[in-house]
Write a protein that holds these residues in place. Sequence first.
Motif, PDB file in Angstrom:
ATOM      1  N   LYS A  72      26.904  63.526 107.376  1.00  0.00           N
ATOM      2  CA  LYS A  72      27.964  63.155 108.318  1.00  0.00           C
ATOM      3  C   LYS A  72      27.460  62.961 109.747  1.00  0.00           C
ATOM      4  O   LYS A  72      28.071  62.240 110.536  1.00  0.00           O
ATOM      5  N   LYS A  75      27.086  59.328 110.770  1.00  0.00           N
ATOM      6  CA  LYS A  75      28.336  58.628 111.091  1.00  0.00           C
ATOM      7  C   LYS A  75      28.819  59.050 112.472  1.00  0.00           C
ATOM      8  O   LYS A  75      29.306  58.239 113.257  1.00  0.00           O
ATOM      9  N   ASN A 100      32.761  69.425 104.552  1.00  0.00           N
ATOM     10  CA  ASN A 100      31.513  69.294 105.314  1.00  0.00           C
ATOM     11  C   ASN A 100      31.710  68.346 106.485  1.00  0.00           C
ATOM     12  O   ASN A 100      31.096  68.503 107.535  1.00  0.00           O
ATOM     13  N   SER A 179      34.618  57.812 107.181  1.00  0.00           N
ATOM     14  CA  SER A 179      34.293  56.540 106.537  1.00  0.00           C
ATOM     15  C   SER A 179      35.184  55.381 106.962  1.00  0.00           C
ATOM     16  O   SER A 179      35.818  54.730 106.143  1.00  0.00           O
ATOM     17  N   LEU A 213      29.008  59.795  95.782  1.00  0.00           N
ATOM     18  CA  LEU A 213      30.034  58.891  96.314  1.00  0.00           C
ATOM     19  C   LEU A 213      31.321  59.668  96.574  1.00  0.00           C
ATOM     20  O   LEU A 213      31.955  60.156  95.648  1.00  0.00           O
ATOM     21  N   GLY A 214      31.681  59.804  97.855  1.00  0.00           N
ATOM     22  CA  GLY A 214      32.921  60.483  98.236  1.00  0.00           C
ATOM     23  C   GLY A 214      33.858  59.479  98.889  1.00  0.00           C
ATOM     24  O   GLY A 214      34.476  58.659  98.227  1.00  0.00           O
ATOM     25  N   THR A 215      33.934  59.527 100.224  1.00  0.00           N
ATOM     26  CA  THR A 215      34.785  58.555 100.931  1.00  0.00           C
ATOM     27  C   THR A 215      34.071  57.208 101.104  1.00  0.00           C
ATOM     28  O   THR A 215      34.599  56.303 101.733  1.00  0.00           O
ATOM     29  N   MET A 216      32.877  57.070 100.585  1.00  0.00           N
ATOM     30  CA  MET A 216      32.164  55.805 100.365  1.00  0.00           C
ATOM     31  C   MET A 216      31.370  55.235 101.533  1.00  0.00           C
ATOM     32  O   MET A 216      30.633  54.265 101.363  1.00  0.00           O
ATOM     33  N   GLY A 217      31.538  55.796 102.731  1.00  0.00           N
ATOM     34  CA  GLY A 217      30.810  55.256 103.880  1.00  0.00           C
ATOM     35  C   GLY A 217      29.299  55.308 103.695  1.00  0.00           C
ATOM     36  O   GLY A 217      28.577  54.383 104.082  1.00  0.00           O
ATOM     37  N   THR A 218      28.832  56.379 103.077  1.00  0.00           N
ATOM     38  CA  THR A 218      27.391  56.546 102.887  1.00  0.00           C
ATOM     39  C   THR A 218      26.847  55.438 101.980  1.00  0.00           C
ATOM     40  O   THR A 218      25.898  54.729 102.327  1.00  0.00           O
ATOM     41  N   GLU A 312      24.199  71.699  96.034  1.00  0.00           N
ATOM     42  CA  GLU A 312      25.464  72.436  95.871  1.00  0.00           C
ATOM     43  C   GLU A 312      26.317  71.736  94.810  1.00  0.00           C
ATOM     44  O   GLU A 312      25.981  70.639  94.362  1.00  0.00           O
ATOM     45  N   TYR A 315      28.912  67.933  95.614  1.00  0.00           N
ATOM     46  CA  TYR A 315      28.375  66.581  95.787  1.00  0.00           C
ATOM     47  C   TYR A 315      26.991  66.410  95.149  1.00  0.00           C
ATOM     48  O   TYR A 315      26.826  65.697  94.158  1.00  0.00           O
ATOM     49  N   THR A 342      22.237  64.582 100.809  1.00  0.00           N
ATOM     50  CA  THR A 342      23.305  64.449 101.805  1.00  0.00           C
ATOM     51  C   THR A 342      23.844  65.779 102.311  1.00  0.00           C
ATOM     52  O   THR A 342      24.709  65.798 103.190  1.00  0.00           O
ATOM     53  N   TYR A 343      23.353  66.889 101.730  1.00  0.00           N
ATOM     54  CA  TYR A 343      23.936  68.188 102.070  1.00  0.00           C
ATOM     55  C   TYR A 343      23.082  68.961 103.068  1.00  0.00           C
ATOM     56  O   TYR A 343      21.865  69.059 102.911  1.00  0.00           O
TER      57      TYR A 343
HETATM   58  C1  PLP Z   1      30.671  63.763 102.488  1.00  0.00           C
HETATM   59  C2  PLP Z   1      29.528  64.043 101.601  1.00  0.00           C
HETATM   60  C3  PLP Z   1      29.049  63.076 100.709  1.00  0.00           C
HETATM   61  C4  PLP Z   1      29.720  61.760 100.475  1.00  0.00           C
HETATM   62  O1  PLP Z   1      29.627  60.866 101.540  1.00  0.00           O
HETATM   63  P1  PLP Z   1      30.752  59.766 101.699  1.00  0.00           P
HETATM   64  O2  PLP Z   1      30.276  58.923 102.794  1.00  0.00           O
HETATM   65  O3  PLP Z   1      32.031  60.497 101.984  1.00  0.00           O
HETATM   66  O4  PLP Z   1      30.848  59.028 100.401  1.00  0.00           O
HETATM   67  C5  PLP Z   1      27.946  63.392  99.940  1.00  0.00           C
HETATM   68  N1  PLP Z   1      27.356  64.583 100.040  1.00  0.00           N
HETATM   69  C6  PLP Z   1      27.792  65.546 100.869  1.00  0.00           C
HETATM   70  C7  PLP Z   1      27.088  66.854 100.886  1.00  0.00           C
HETATM   71  C8  PLP Z   1      28.903  65.309 101.684  1.00  0.00           C
HETATM   72  O5  PLP Z   1      29.339  66.280 102.495  1.00  0.00           O
END
Ligand code: PLP
Length: 378
Positions: A72, A75, A100, A179, A213-218, A312, A315, A342-343
């Motif tokens: 994050k 972003k 997160n 995102s 893949l969460g809110t997809m911005g990554t 973890e 994700y 990403t964590y």
């Molecule tokens: C938010 C998050 C993601 C997903 O990223 P998005 O941009 O929301 O898809 C992946 N891994 C971790 C640890 C996150 O906190």
Amino acid sequence: MAKIDFEPDTLRPPASRPLSRRFAGVKSALPCLSLGNLPTPVHEYPALAGSGCSALFVKRDDLSALPYGGNKVRKLEFLLGSAIARELKEVMTFGVAGSNHALATAVCAARAGLRSISLLTPQTNSRYVAKNLLMSRVAGAQLHYYKSQREADAGARFQALRHKRRYGKAPMIIPGGGSCALGTIGFVNAALELAEQVDAGELPEPDFVYVALGTMGTVVGLQLGLRAAGLKTQVVAVRVVHENIANSERLTQLADNTIALLRESGASLPQDSFEQLPIVLRHDCFGRKYAVFTDEGMAAIARAAPHGLLLEGTYTGKAVAALFKDLDSGALRGKSVLFWHTYNSCDLTPWIAGADYRELPRPLRWYFENPVQRRDRI
Ligand SMILES: *Cc1c(COP(=O)(O)O)cnc(C)c1O
């Protein structure tokens, strides 16, 4: 109690970023803060790869910032950069209790001298929820808890008015996960950073990048940036949220918005090559529900841990479970693979040592006084 200091240095725009090296002119249109320790390193994990692929690298965004890193931060460099450029003093965002993103926003806002407000909603309990809540409190975020997203949206209107009356300006609203197009540009920059590392010979051009893949911005930012850099790399997006949040329609929409913002900001992108993004959506490691751990994910965490990778259950464990499946089935033999970590991996324990959960809004204390999900018990 520990305190997160305002770091005036974060306000000095980075001398140059991969994004502004690739697209001259975007720098002034897209103001950016120096929140990240960039570039993050790429490390190779031959013992984890075994004979499943020709090379396995990890992009260590878990080390992206102190005291709280993860994806994050990238972003927020652009989101908070815009808030500061617009002379706003406050940001407001959304997430589940242990989000997160809400925590990263709280910490980065404090580092940049901004106030932050998080509107939080319920989630399945895990140990990290309590930690994240305490750390948000250490960061000085104002926390509000709502029973549903609908109530949080109404709460946002109320809080925006309240803060406008009090401070003369409404806070900048950052969507869940950060995102929007502007936040996503942080990951266009990230992909260009990786391309520079490929150019420098730090790793071979990946055939595949595995990422949650969460809110997809990554995912969207990465795939756009990899394209813009002329790499043929395909992003394998392992869905870890419900399909009404992450799906191909919304993904295309976010990609279109991000391309439009890049063009408005002076980036010259070739007309056609962005029509069809080669993102592979993976739905097979999600399990039952967001933030509910899976046996497969927990096994992946245990398999990665001896190699020094801290994952973890919400994700990265699920994303690496998909990667291990493909390594084990032989689907990646001869391929060069990158996992995008990403964590955050910085230990929050010393920061939250003196924090008392009873100072949190009453309903949030539930996460401290009730058991965590079965797979998270030690
Ligand atoms: C938010 C998050 C993601 C997903 O990223 P998005 O941009 O929301 O898809 C992946 N891994 C971790 C640890 C996150 O906190």
